[in-house]
Design an enzyme around this catalytic site. Structure first.
Site, PDB file in Angstrom:
ATOM      1  N   LYS A 173      61.168  75.934  14.375  1.00 27.07           N
ATOM      2  CA  LYS A 173      61.078  77.188  15.112  1.00 27.07           C
ATOM      3  C   LYS A 173      62.740  77.506  15.735  1.00 27.07           C
ATOM      4  CE  LYS A 173      60.638  78.601  19.561  1.00 27.07           C
ATOM      5  NZ  LYS A 173      61.529  79.887  19.642  1.00 27.07           N
ATOM      6  N   GLY A 226      68.094  72.369  23.415  1.00 25.94           N
ATOM      7  CA  GLY A 226      67.998  73.439  24.424  1.00 25.94           C
ATOM      8  C   GLY A 226      68.496  73.154  25.648  1.00 25.94           C
ATOM      9  N   THR A 230      63.841  73.365  29.936  1.00 22.24           N
ATOM     10  CA  THR A 230      62.868  73.322  28.599  1.00 22.24           C
ATOM     11  C   THR A 230      62.713  71.824  28.010  1.00 22.24           C
ATOM     12  OG1 THR A 230      63.840  75.206  28.143  1.00 22.24           O
ATOM     13  CG2 THR A 230      62.325  74.442  26.525  1.00 22.24           C
ATOM     14  N   GLU A 248      68.117  67.107  22.995  1.00 19.65           N
ATOM     15  CA  GLU A 248      69.832  67.285  23.257  1.00 19.65           C
ATOM     16  C   GLU A 248      69.736  68.549  24.082  1.00 19.65           C
ATOM     17  OE1 GLU A 248      71.909  65.669  21.868  1.00 19.65           O
ATOM     18  OE2 GLU A 248      70.978  64.742  20.374  1.00 19.65           O
ATOM     19  N   CYS A 282      77.264  73.585  23.957  1.00 23.53           N
ATOM     20  CA  CYS A 282      77.146  72.786  24.697  1.00 23.53           C
ATOM     21  C   CYS A 282      78.251  71.736  25.038  1.00 23.53           C
ATOM     22  CB  CYS A 282      75.845  71.907  24.294  1.00 23.53           C
ATOM     23  SG  CYS A 282      76.121  71.319  22.427  1.00 23.53           S
ATOM     24  N   GLU A 383      75.421  74.421  34.661  1.00 24.74           N
ATOM     25  CA  GLU A 383      75.863  75.042  33.287  1.00 24.74           C
ATOM     26  C   GLU A 383      75.787  76.494  33.529  1.00 24.74           C
ATOM     27  OE1 GLU A 383      73.334  74.671  29.882  1.00 24.74           O
ATOM     28  OE2 GLU A 383      74.742  73.603  28.549  1.00 24.74           O
TER      29      GLU A 383
HETATM   30  P1  NAD Z   1      66.140  77.284  25.596  1.00 26.62           P
HETATM   31  O1  NAD Z   1      65.928  75.868  26.284  1.00 26.62           O
HETATM   32  O2  NAD Z   1      65.755  78.297  26.526  1.00 26.62           O
HETATM   33  O3  NAD Z   1      65.613  77.355  24.355  1.00 26.62           O
HETATM   34  C1  NAD Z   1      65.904  76.577  23.098  1.00 26.62           C
HETATM   35  C2  NAD Z   1      64.682  76.549  22.142  1.00 26.62           C
HETATM   36  O4  NAD Z   1      63.378  76.015  22.891  1.00 26.62           O
HETATM   37  C3  NAD Z   1      64.306  78.017  21.698  1.00 26.62           C
HETATM   38  O5  NAD Z   1      63.787  77.966  20.333  1.00 26.62           O
HETATM   39  C4  NAD Z   1      63.204  78.462  22.528  1.00 26.62           C
HETATM   40  O6  NAD Z   1      62.230  79.331  22.031  1.00 26.62           O
HETATM   41  C5  NAD Z   1      62.592  77.268  22.883  1.00 26.62           C
HETATM   42  N1  NAD Z   1      61.652  77.071  23.887  1.00 26.62           N
HETATM   43  C6  NAD Z   1      61.471  77.563  25.262  1.00 26.62           C
HETATM   44  N2  NAD Z   1      60.454  77.240  25.615  1.00 26.62           N
HETATM   45  C7  NAD Z   1      59.884  76.366  25.076  1.00 26.62           C
HETATM   46  C8  NAD Z   1      58.444  75.715  25.320  1.00 26.62           C
HETATM   47  N3  NAD Z   1      57.781  75.940  26.510  1.00 26.62           N
HETATM   48  N4  NAD Z   1      57.920  74.819  24.253  1.00 26.62           N
HETATM   49  C9  NAD Z   1      58.623  74.716  23.146  1.00 26.62           C
HETATM   50  N5  NAD Z   1      59.611  75.310  22.935  1.00 26.62           N
HETATM   51  C10 NAD Z   1      60.337  76.212  23.915  1.00 26.62           C
HETATM   52  O7  NAD Z   1      67.667  76.952  25.381  1.00 26.62           O
HETATM   53  P2  NAD Z   1      68.809  78.206  24.872  1.00 26.62           P
HETATM   54  O8  NAD Z   1      68.985  79.266  26.010  1.00 26.62           O
HETATM   55  O9  NAD Z   1      68.280  78.823  23.546  1.00 26.62           O
HETATM   56  O10 NAD Z   1      70.043  77.529  24.492  1.00 26.62           O
HETATM   57  C11 NAD Z   1      71.051  77.232  25.411  1.00 26.62           C
HETATM   58  C12 NAD Z   1      70.727  75.837  26.004  1.00 26.62           C
HETATM   59  O11 NAD Z   1      71.061  74.844  24.836  1.00 26.62           O
HETATM   60  C13 NAD Z   1      71.931  75.352  26.822  1.00 26.62           C
HETATM   61  O12 NAD Z   1      71.458  74.676  27.937  1.00 26.62           O
HETATM   62  C14 NAD Z   1      72.829  74.442  26.068  1.00 26.62           C
HETATM   63  O13 NAD Z   1      73.591  73.443  26.500  1.00 26.62           O
HETATM   64  C15 NAD Z   1      71.749  73.683  25.084  1.00 26.62           C
HETATM   65  N6  NAD Z   1      72.388  73.135  23.825  1.00 26.62           N
HETATM   66  C16 NAD Z   1      72.374  71.754  23.820  1.00 26.62           C
HETATM   67  C17 NAD Z   1      72.969  71.286  22.795  1.00 26.62           C
HETATM   68  C18 NAD Z   1      73.280  69.686  22.394  1.00 26.62           C
HETATM   69  O14 NAD Z   1      73.411  69.337  21.583  1.00 26.62           O
HETATM   70  N7  NAD Z   1      73.024  68.996  23.520  1.00 26.62           N
HETATM   71  C19 NAD Z   1      73.623  72.254  21.814  1.00 26.62           C
HETATM   72  C20 NAD Z   1      73.378  73.674  21.844  1.00 26.62           C
HETATM   73  C21 NAD Z   1      72.701  73.869  23.003  1.00 26.62           C
END
Ligand code: NAD
Length: 479
Positions: A173, A226, A230, A248, A282, A383
């Protein structure tokens, strides 16, 4: 433009017929619809994946590798289409999508297509016991891959490619905020000859589609990138089912700048590590600590460079900073700027929403530099994930090390110095999964990638990813 779920090699509307608006961040307009896939769609995706697994897991490594490399080549051949789609969906400059996002997505498939042919397991000659042990590395079965919006296809494929290379079938997804390139990937996979059901892509909200994936009792591993909140939620759901997890998560990465560094190089890279992709990476270095003796010079030079960055429409090649990904995200970033002001942060440049002519409803923000006098302030601890960085001076190595580590996150850090001993001392003591010295975001796909503390658990990249997506089984033979 209507996006559909990709299940068993075909495109389907969601069973519930529920749809979500898809926004173009550069104009603020709705330009498409995406499914809000329900449990029933995820179940269909799972069934397709499960049915494809016996055959895919037995496909020779040469054949798996050939298909993955074909996907890589097709991504390369369709670079322009994918880059345009990514830029429109995410708001990032087309130049970035073309030079970083799509080439990297292509590299992910090529890299893991090659890596799987070199992935070996261990054997141990148990001398004196007349036995030999060997370890098989078997695919897990059906695995879930869930990715965020900031580097949409780049991070989506960073998970999918090793999962497929290792012989798993996937229910994936992408973020509901940036679904477009994942949808296009379905066609490419068919064209490359990936058998139906090996990769299934479902679209929808985290709380609906994502939740159905993580709750599915037979999806045995979840690779997630993400937000930290989450990630914690996923861990809670997954733990009682003993799912394998790779998380991650967020970062609040420090830049430690010493007076003895190569100044020009540092300055140029620090502008990039602050504002690339609108600061929505990130790994961005959002806390900049500068040795006192060069602080005033750095401050003046850095601001002068930041002021030259051009905020503009993502499709213009001269644009340095495009649109933020969504209106709620823009509001969140603006809120942090307000908080910084309330906590006596000094806005040195930027700080406001800005308008790009002809796209008045787009989500544009000036690149923002805030001077702070303590690492305890909110913007140094939370963040922001936007084009906002803080700067502050330090006097000693111990002081800056303490500040760098005084945060709940532990993803990456950059050190700028020419002192070898200092480099080693700091690299040993920084509480992060990744340390860059005199560079930023330089990547070799063989290296372990990931963070500690609230930045997650597990590592991706190279054999680490192939280990995650396989189960080791030891066989002991007495002879
Ligand atoms: P998010 O956690 O809101 O969403 C990430 C993904 O998780 C999306 O596809 C979302 O639909 C899904 N999701 C949300 N709730 C869920 C649930 N209950 N069950 C399963 N899936 C669910 O994050 P975002 O706003 O899309 O991304 C930004 C974040 O990602 C920032 O905190 C950033 O630091 C992090 N990030 C981390 C890395 C890394 O490698 N460490 C890389 C890129 C982004």
């Amino acid at each position: 433009m209507k996006i559909q779920n990709f299940i068993n090699g075909q495109f389907y509307d969601p069973i519930s017929n529920e749809w979500i608006d898809n926004y173009c961040p550069a104009s603020g307009e709705v330009y498409g619809k995406i499914p809000n896939a329900s449990k029933a769609d995820v179940e269909n995706a799972y069934i397709a994946a499960q049915s494809a697994f016996p055959s895919w897991s037995q496909t020779t490594l040469e054949e798996r590798s050939r298909i993955l490399i074909k996907i890589s080549e097709l991504l390369e051949a369709n670079l322009q289409q994918f880059a345009e789609a990514e830029s429109k969906d995410n708001g990032k400059p087309i130049s970035l999508a073309k030079s970083v996002d799509i080439p990297r997505a292509s590299s992910n498939f090529r890299f893991f297509g090659n890596a799987i042919t070199q992935f070996a397991s261990e054997s141990h000659d148990s001398i004196g016991q007349q036995a030999i042990n060997y370890t098989l590395r078997r695919p897990i079965g059906v695995v879930g891959c869930i990715s965020p919006w900031n580097l949409p296809l780049y991070l989506f494929t960073w998970k999918i490619a090793p999962a497929l290379a290792a012989g798993n079938c996937v229910v994936a997804k992408p973020s509901e905020v940036t679904p477009m390139t994942a949808c296009l990937l379905g066609n490419i996979c068919n064209e490359a000859g990936l058998p139906a059901g090996v990769l299934n892509i479902v679209h929808g909200l985290g709380s609906t589609t994502g939740q159905a994936i993580i709750e599915h009792p037979d999806i045995k591993a979840i690779s997630f990138t993400g937000g930290t909140k989450t990630g914690a939620h996923i861990a809670k759901i997954a733990a009682p089912m003993f799912k394998k997890l790779s998380l991650e998560l967020g970062g609040k990465n420090p830049n430690l700048i010493f007076a003895d560094c190569d100044y020009k190089d540092m300055l140029k890279t620090t502008v990039r590590s602050s504002f690339a992709n609108q600061g929505q990476i990130c790994l961005c270095g959002s806390r900049i600590f500068v040795e006192s003796s060069i602080y005033d010079t750095f401050k003046a030079d850095f601001i002068a460079q930041v002021k030259q960055l051009k905020v503009g429409h993502p499709s213009e090649t001269s644009t340095d900073i495009g649109a933020l990904v969504s209106e709620p995200h823009l509001d969140k970033v603006l809120q942090y700027i307000n908080t910084a002001k309330q906590e006596h942060g000094k806005i040195l440049c930027g700080g406001h929403r800005t308008i790009v002519k002809g796209y008045e409803n787009g989500y544009y923000l000036e690149p923002t530099v805030i001077e702070v006098d303590t690492n305890d302030c909110t913007i140094n601890q939370e963040e922001i994930f936007g084009p906002v960085v803080s700067i502050m001076p330090f006097n000693t190595e111990d002081e800056v090390l303490q500040m760098a580590n005084m945060v709940k996150y532990g993803l990456s850090a950059s050190i700028w110095t020419n002192d070898l001993k200092r480099t080693i001392r700091l690299s040993n003591q920084l509480q992060t999964g990744i340390v860059w010295v005199n560079t930023w975001m330089m990547r070799d796909l063989r290296t372990p990638f990931g963070g500690i503390k609230a930045s997650g658990i597990g590592r991706e990249g190279g054999f680490e990813a192939l280990r995650f997506f396989t189960e080791p089984k030891n066989v002991c033979i007495k002879y």
